[in-house]
Motif scaffolding. Sequence first.
Motif, short mmCIF file in Angstrom:
data_model
loop_
_atom_site.label_atom_id
_atom_site.label_comp_id
_atom_site.label_asym_id
_atom_site.label_seq_id
_atom_site.Cartn_x
_atom_site.Cartn_y
_atom_site.Cartn_z
N GLU A 189 0.85 -1.18 0.00
CA GLU A 189 0.00 0.00 0.00
C GLU A 189 0.89 1.24 0.00
OE1 GLU A 189 -3.43 1.91 -0.38
OE2 GLU A 189 -3.36 -0.25 -0.13
N VAL A 190 0.78 2.05 -1.03
CA VAL A 190 1.63 3.23 -1.17
C VAL A 190 1.37 4.21 -0.02
CG1 VAL A 190 2.14 5.21 -2.64
CG2 VAL A 190 1.74 2.98 -3.66
N LYS A 191 0.13 4.32 0.39
CA LYS A 191 -0.22 5.25 1.46
C LYS A 191 0.52 4.90 2.74
CE LYS A 191 -4.36 4.89 3.07
NZ LYS A 191 -5.80 4.95 3.31
N GLU A 192 0.65 3.61 3.05
CA GLU A 192 1.35 3.18 4.26
C GLU A 192 2.84 3.48 4.20
OE1 GLU A 192 0.46 -0.91 4.75
OE2 GLU A 192 -1.67 -0.56 5.11
N LEU A 193 3.40 3.54 3.00
CA LEU A 193 4.82 3.83 2.87
C LEU A 193 5.11 5.33 2.88
CD1 LEU A 193 5.78 1.28 0.08
CD2 LEU A 193 6.31 1.14 2.50
N VAL A 194 4.21 6.13 2.35
CA VAL A 194 4.48 7.55 2.18
C VAL A 194 4.07 8.37 3.40
CG1 VAL A 194 3.88 9.58 0.80
CG2 VAL A 194 4.36 7.42 -0.32
N LEU A 195 2.90 8.11 3.96
CA LEU A 195 2.38 8.94 5.04
C LEU A 195 3.30 9.03 6.26
CD1 LEU A 195 -1.46 8.31 4.99
CD2 LEU A 195 -0.22 10.33 4.30
N PRO A 196 3.94 7.97 6.71
CA PRO A 196 4.84 8.12 7.86
C PRO A 196 6.06 9.01 7.57
CG PRO A 196 4.26 5.82 7.58
CD PRO A 196 3.74 6.55 6.38
N GLN A 197 6.42 9.16 6.32
CA GLN A 197 7.59 9.97 5.97
C GLN A 197 7.26 11.46 5.86
OE1 GLN A 197 9.35 8.36 2.46
NE2 GLN A 197 9.61 6.33 3.33
#
Length: 148
Positions: free
Chosen positions: A60-68
Amino acid sequence: MRSVHLTEEIIQAYALNGTHEDPLVVAHIHECETCRAMAESYARMFSALEEMPVATFDFEVKELVLPQLPARAKARPVLVPVLVVIAGSLLALGGAGWYFREYLSGIADPSVPYLLYCLGPAALTLLVVLAADLFSSHRQKMTRLEYY
């Protein structure tokens, strides 16, 4: 044969649709070997793109990008203090008007036309300036939206 070739966009449109609304473009592609080769190359590329399978990801792209992303700072509420100042000003003016109502009634009667002549253009000017500022702010925000 013409020495001027068609643009890339026209050749790509021809290759994508198989025809063109301008008969001169179709005639040029049939006569010009260079443009015909480019159109055939684009047609092969477009057909290969259509045959490619749709990409699927097992993450899931959202899970990879949002924490950053950096945490968003909380915006201070600006509307509440402004409303408090406006309400306080209106209350003070209304109270002063109520207290001095006998004196104000004698002053206001002969000066109402002059008051309208002074306040009318000022209010209209203020409305025009605020509308121009609102339009400018809206245009800037819409321009920013196109880049993000």
